[in-house]
Design an enzyme around this catalytic site. Structure first.
Site, PDB file in Angstrom:
ATOM      1  N   ASP A  25       0.815  -1.281   0.066  1.00  0.00           N
ATOM      2  CA  ASP A  25      -0.056   0.050  -0.137  1.00  0.00           C
ATOM      3  C   ASP A  25       0.892   1.107  -0.017  1.00  0.00           C
ATOM      4  O   ASP A  25       1.412   1.585   1.050  1.00  0.00           O
ATOM      5  CB  ASP A  25      -0.901  -0.156   1.316  1.00  0.00           C
ATOM      6  N   LYS A  86       2.969  11.375  -3.287  1.00  0.00           N
ATOM      7  CA  LYS A  86       1.785  10.781  -4.037  1.00  0.00           C
ATOM      8  C   LYS A  86       0.915  11.794  -4.700  1.00  0.00           C
ATOM      9  O   LYS A  86       0.522  11.453  -5.892  1.00  0.00           O
ATOM     10  CB  LYS A  86       1.029   9.703  -3.183  1.00  0.00           C
ATOM     11  N   GLU A 182      -7.190   0.648  -4.570  1.00  0.00           N
ATOM     12  CA  GLU A 182      -7.204   0.586  -2.923  1.00  0.00           C
ATOM     13  C   GLU A 182      -8.445   0.033  -2.449  1.00  0.00           C
ATOM     14  O   GLU A 182      -8.691  -0.852  -1.636  1.00  0.00           O
ATOM     15  CB  GLU A 182      -6.788   1.834  -2.397  1.00  0.00           C
ATOM     16  N   ASP A 204     -13.045   5.164   1.097  1.00  0.00           N
ATOM     17  CA  ASP A 204     -11.763   5.243   1.552  1.00  0.00           C
ATOM     18  C   ASP A 204     -11.077   6.707   1.364  1.00  0.00           C
ATOM     19  O   ASP A 204     -11.023   7.359   0.311  1.00  0.00           O
ATOM     20  CB  ASP A 204     -11.040   4.521   0.529  1.00  0.00           C
TER      21      ASP A 204
END
Lengths: 617, 176
Positions: A25, A86, A182, A204
């Site tokens: 992850d 990210k 994800e 999420d």
């Protein structure tokens, strides 16, 4: 070492031999690596027993530091400590107009770069450094070389962001079994743990991205019905709101980068404290000796961030619409991501769905655990009782048509892998070229969508207008990555290209690659190999030039000339199309700079000993 | 891994070549096929096998989408019978149908201008009703092998599809 390596990792292991596979992850704030051990998924800890690796990388002239150690440096050296990288993946400078970052950016076509003491770094390189640390942790813990890894990405990541993530993994030396969305990873972990059946929503909210996916779970099948989200919305934005509130309350403006980082850290701590408490105290001493001492109540925090929570609700509604479902059809809502710990997020989701969300899994770990389970299946370690995963593409793909409009070729939420073709023809007699502009997004105007690639098809045989029949095919693979190929139907002249707009490849280069493959009818594997060689070459040239600029005085004229020569030769080869030549010259430049690198290391050490800050020199 | 790309979608899904379709059987067969050919089954295989799995799984998805949608299924049946639906070229539609389209567009434009989501949702339901009726008509025409009339029904359904997208976009614009 090369002689000892008898087989490609993951390719030729004997049947029934357990292959080491991990799920990673790669988060905005924290990253994790997990694996399946004797049937159950576990997150792998570091030597100190910590599973979360802060997604922080610190660069100095001497070395690269990742994780907690890097995080410890972020207040003292913010400009060289990269956090939340990210958010920059596959993004240009215009996309990240965020005032509160202490970085110096370089705008590059496709993706920005960051100027650090360790050289100019693309977000792909920074991510690769994080992945390398996780790979090392896994190999140490599992006692062997990894056969492959599943890397998770936000479901709402577009093609450029996905490609950048895959490139980072490859740069880190990982064999990427699959890019996995994800929320889908979370659904696997939740669904298998609870033997869930029915329609579930995965909400999420991570550090920097928001995803919502609606999945249908039936006996061993995980089918994504729709996905939506916001790839620039996450826990970071809540910190930023608190930061702005601090500035306002304390009457501050024009902070230096140290103070910006300090206050952002305090803001994050306050947000976390308010998960458990109704009131928190924020204290900080700025570099000009000014002391901030404020109290932030949970009610104020919720008021100043209410619009951010609201911003997550619209994508949920959109996903429900796309899946042609209503809240009444939803059996359960699973919360994923550290930011869902905030009580008002929890409450808003519960109110929307009329049921308390499910939180029996650790929201920080569930994605990594699901990815590990999928990696185990993809590596071939499971028997016949494994499951099937059917995922979708989050954003529509289209082509530019007359008047700057976008014609959708593949609609969002199409199950992948998928392909679609569109026929074009020439509109002038003797026309031998045709411009193709590939876009991703939902808006009608080209300017409102993300440009993935723009190229010209050349080499069409001259015919009367309308006679040529050029079929442009889109293929989206199981990673959600797009490739485009074109074929002139009457002559069979073909061209194909992996759409790789993120960095290293400008539109000109894509056009050249395409022309080249038209001429040689080469396949996309060649193009891919070339693209990778280019990326490596470019990275090395960047690093060498940055080093020459800062420490060029360590070399005499002859030495300097030799390195400059190698850079020149490599630059010349970048314009060509021979991946093997590129690799050879990259290796040669690497070799030519070894002595230089050693001297730079010496200097850095000496400077360190002299008690000076390396970064300031 | 072997797969015959020349098989028709109906053949691949073991369904008779008819407009009426057994949706439960279609879904079950889809999962069975993907369980066998999905690229995830070949993630650790040689490149050539990966590539083949990608192509096969893509074909299975295409076939499933085609058979699932009444419009796509009708169009595909016509194509198998060698009848062109001429959706891009033939714009000559019956007068009453065109009048109906104009009314639809006006109603959508009005609801869109006032950002009236409820009115748009109502239009959506109404449109769904008309579309269902047209789809039933298409099925009947195909069963009787009246291909030219079926092609007209396909073109009409294409108009309905565009209206549906327009309402969807208007709702999105009003909501988000």
């Amino acid at each position: 070492m090369a002689l000892l390596q008898i087989s490609e990792p993951g390719m030729s292991a004997a049947p029934h031999q357990h292959r080491l596979a991990v799920g990673i992850d790669l988060g905005t704030t924290n990253s994790l690596v997990a694996t399946v051990r004797s049937g159950s998924a576990v997150c792998l800890p570091d030597q100190h027993g910590r599973t979360l690796l802060p997604s922080v990388v610190h660069y100095s002239t001497a070395r690269v530091v990742v994780g907690h150690e890097a995080q410890a440096k972020q207040n003292q050296d913010p400009a060289n400590t990269v956090v939340s990288v990210k958010r920059f993946m596959g993004r240009g400078l215009a996309d990240v107009a965020d005032a509160a970052t202490p970085y110096r950016f370089v705008d590059e076509p496709g993706m920005l770069k960051l100027v650090t003491a360790g050289g100019v770094k693309s977000p792909v390189q920074v991510s690769a450094d994080i992945l390398r640390a996780l790979k090392a942790r896994a190999e140490e813990s599992l006692g062997g070389e990894l056969a492959g890894a599943v890397i998770t990405v936000p479901a709402y990541f577009d093609d450029a962001q996905r490609q950048a993530t895959k490139d980072a993994a490859q740069l880190a030396g990982l064999n990427v079994l699959r890019l996995l969305n994800e929320p889908t990873a979370a659904a696997i972990a939740y669904g298998l743990d609870n033997a869930a059946e029915g329609t579930y929503v995965i909400y999420d909210l991570g550090g920097g991205t928001f995803d919502v996916s609606i999945l249908e779970l039936t006996r061993g099948v995980f089918e994504v019905r729709a996905t939506s989200g916001d790839s620039q919305l996450g826990g970071d934005d809540f910190d930023h709101r608190v930061y702005c509130w601090l500035l306002e309350q304390a009457g501050l403006s024009q902070l230096n980068e140290h103070d910006v980082r300090l206050l952002l850290t305090r803001a994050r701590e306050a947000k976390e404290a308010l998960t458990e408490h109704d009131l928190t105290r924020i204290t900080a001493k700025l570099s000009n000796e000014v002391v901030i001492d404020l109290e932030l109540s949970s009610a104020t925090f919720q008021a100043i961030t209410a619009h951010l929570v609201q911003k997550t609700i619209n994508p949920v509604r959109r996903a429900l619409r796309d899946a042609r479902l209503t809240v009444a059809d939803i059996k359960g809502v699973v919360l994923v991501g550290g930011a869902t710990r905030m009580p008002h997020v929890h409450r808003a989701v519960g109110e929307l769905f009329g049921q308390p969300p499910l939180t029996n899994l650790d929201p920080d770990k569930v994605v990594a655990l699901g990815a590990a389970m999928q990696a185990d299946v993809l590596a071939g370690n499971k028997g016949d009782d494994d499951w099937l995963l059917l995922d979708v593409i989050p954003l529509s793909l289209g082509l530019e048509t007359m008047g700057g409009l976008v014609e959708k070729i593949i609609p969002r939420n199409s199950t992948i892998p998928t392909a679609r073709a569109q026929d074009f023809t020439t509109f002038k007699d003797g026309q031998t070229a045709l411009a193709v502009h590939v876009l991703q997004g939902e808006r009608e105007l080209v300017t409102d969508c993300r440009s993935l690639a723009r190229f010209e098809l050349r080499g069409i045989p001259p015919m009367v207008a309308g006679a040529a029949r050029i079929r442009v095919s889109f293929q989206v693979d199981a990673d959600g990555l797009l490739s485009v190929s074109a074929r002139e139907q009457s002559t069979g002249i073909a061209a194909s290209i992996a759409v790789k707009p993120s960095y290293g490849l400008g539109d000109d280069e894509i056009a050249r690659m395409l022309q080249d493959s038209l001429r040689h009818a080469g396949d996309d594997m060649e193009a891919r190999k070339l693209a990778e060689a280019r990326v490596e070459a470019e990275a090395l040239i960047d690093a060498s030039q940055a080093a020459l600029a800062s420490d060029g005085d360590l070399l005499d004229a002859a030495e300097r000339g030799a390195i400059d020569d190698q850079i020149e030769r490599l630059l010349a080869a970048m314009a060509g199309h021979d991946a093997d030549v590129l690799r050879e010259l990259t290796e040669a430049l690497n070799h030519a700079t070894q002595e230089f690198a050693a001297r730079r290391m010496d200097r850095a050490v000496k400077r360190g000993l002299a008690g000076q800050k390396i970064e300031e020199l | 891994m072997s797969f015959d790309f020349s098989r028709s979608h109906f053949d691949l899904f073991a369904q008779p070549e008819l407009f009426q379709i057994d949706r439960a059987a279609l879904d079950a067969r889809y999962r069975e096929l993907q369980a066998q050919y999905h690229p995830d089954r070949y993630a650790s295989a040689a490149d050539i096998e990966k590539r083949l799995a990608l192509q096969i799984a893509t074909r299975i998805n295409e076939a499933y989408q085609t058979l699932k949608s009444p419009l796509a299924r009708g169009r595909y049946l016509l194509q198998l019978s060698g009848v062109e639906t001429q959706e891009e070229t033939n714009t000559a539609m019956p007068m009453d149908f065109l009048m109906g389209q104009m009314e639809w567009r006006e109603a959508i434009a009005e609801a869109k201008a006032s950002q009236n989501v409820e009115a748009l949702e109502r239009l959506n339901v109404e449109l769904r009703g008309e579309t269902d009726a047209l789809e039933a008509e298409l099925g009947a025409l195909l069963d009787r092998a009246q291909y030219e009339d079926a092609a007209i029904a396909v073109r009409k359904l294409r108009f309905m599809e565009k209206l549906d997208a327009e309402i969807g976009n208007a709702i999105e614009a009003a909501l988000f």
